[in-house]
Design an enzyme around this catalytic site. Structure first.
Site: not given
Length: 365
Positions: A42, A201, A208, A211, A217
């Site tokens: 991370e 995204c 899209c 997705c 959305c």
């Protein structure tokens, strides 16, 4: 949109299903519940591409396989392995955090996100990732990818550069978590948010049509999902020219060495080793006037940082009296400098552009 308003209840369920079917699964920090590895990945991934981290992560683990090994390392060892990843405050915080975990927590990271945020360099999103992946805590990450997914899906039009709006967005993210998730579901949901933002995204030209959230959305329904997230505060970049005084010498055993000095603890390249940096050509040439060789001006090149665009001007000169040079520099610089063999640079924490420059000089030495 306010927390809990208008977000379809099956968002989490669909995301978990999509992640298990189509999400990323082969990254070396996945499929682990080891807080050390999750934490390390991370921190490395903050403002850094996955492809870059894929090179650094295994090398770092090979040298420091656990938090105790990292805590016991010298700062120079850590910086040398971090060199090239940039944002060097991350490495300093990483090292300090490891020392605190080893000394105060017996080498075991705290389990909760709230406790994790008390450690150096661990913000809310990193803490949430560790707690969610390793302990199944129902807490949402909110890094750049996740902000993009959630603001587009909900058409969240608050200005995310404002602190109060970020708090509201975090509340929204929390409201969209899976209900009473198992540890496995919480890990899949968290990874799914990351994967969706990284692969579909995306910041520009989002896919899209592929997705799993496209039917609900609100950003897509509004005709332009790329208008989210809304951020009015623009990054102001400063342009600066730096002159690098690169001094090369041959020492007693005949090897070619370069003079390096540790940078101050604050500012650009803090704590790294570097050739002396001067503000202009006149200052660089004045510093190098004690050397016997004729200064050679190499081609200037650009180096981009988050808030600055540097124009680096290397001036290379040979010094035939290395001991005398060291004495002169000791009287002018706060941090002790030293001669470093050009073939040993891998063991030193150097700024990436200087490492590249010196590698070229080593090849021609």
């Amino acid at each position: 949109m306010k927390p809990g308003e208008g977000a379809p209840g099956d968002f989490a369920r669909r995301l978990i299903h999509w992640q298990r079917e189509h999400g990323r699964s082969g990254l070396p920090w996945q499929a682990t519940r080891d807080p050390y590895r999750v934490w390390l990945s991370e921190v490395m991934l903050q403002q850094t591409q996955v492809s870059t981290v894929l090179d650094y992560f295994p090398r770092f683990l090979a040298r420091f396989p656990d938090v105790q090994a990292l805590a016991g390392a010298s700062s120079d060892e850590v910086m040398s392995l971090w060199s090239g990843l940039g944002y060097y405050s991350r490495a300093r915080n990483l090292h300090r955090c490891a020392q605190i975990v080893a000394e105060q927590y017996g080498g075991v990271f705290p389990a909760s996100a709230q406790a994790l945020t008390t450690l150096p360099g661990i913000g809310a999103s990193t803490a949430a990732a560790i707690a969610a992946f390793c302990h199944g805590e129902p807490v949402s990450i909110l890094d750049g990818n996740v902000r993009r997914v959630l603001t587009r899906f909900t058409a969240f039009d608050g200005d995310v550069s404002q602190g109060a709006v970020q708090k509201t967005l975090h509340e929204l993210a929390q409201s969209m978590l899976p209900k009473a998730p198992s540890a496995a579901d919480m890990a899949a949901y968290t990874q799914g948010l990351m994967d969706l933002g990284a692969t579909l995204c995306t910041r520009s030209k989002p896919a899209c049509e592929r997705c799993p959230m496209r039917s609900d959305c609100k950003g897509l329904a509004g005709g332009d999902p790329t208008r989210y997230p809304v951020k009015t505060r623009k990054l102001k970049r400063r342009h600066e020219s730096w002159w690098l005084a690169v001094v090369i010498s041959s020492v007693a055993d005949g090897s070619s060495c370069v003079w390096l000095e540790r940078r101050p603890d604050r500012g650009i390249w803090a704590g790294l080793y570097c050739s002396p940096v001067l503000a202009d050509e006149a200052a660089a040439l004045a510093m190098l006037s004690d050397c016997s060789g004729e200064p050679q001006h190499l081609e200037p090149f650009a180096h981009s940082l988050t808030h600055r665009e540097l124009r680096l001007h290397p001036v290379v000169v040979r010094c035939d009296a290395p001991d005398a040079w060291a004495t002169v520099r000791a009287a002018h610089c706060e941090e002790k400098g030293q001669w470093v063999d050009l073939i040993d640079l891998a063991d030193w924490g150097l700024p990436a552009p200087l490492r590249t420059l010196l590698a070229g000089l080593a090849g021609s030495a």
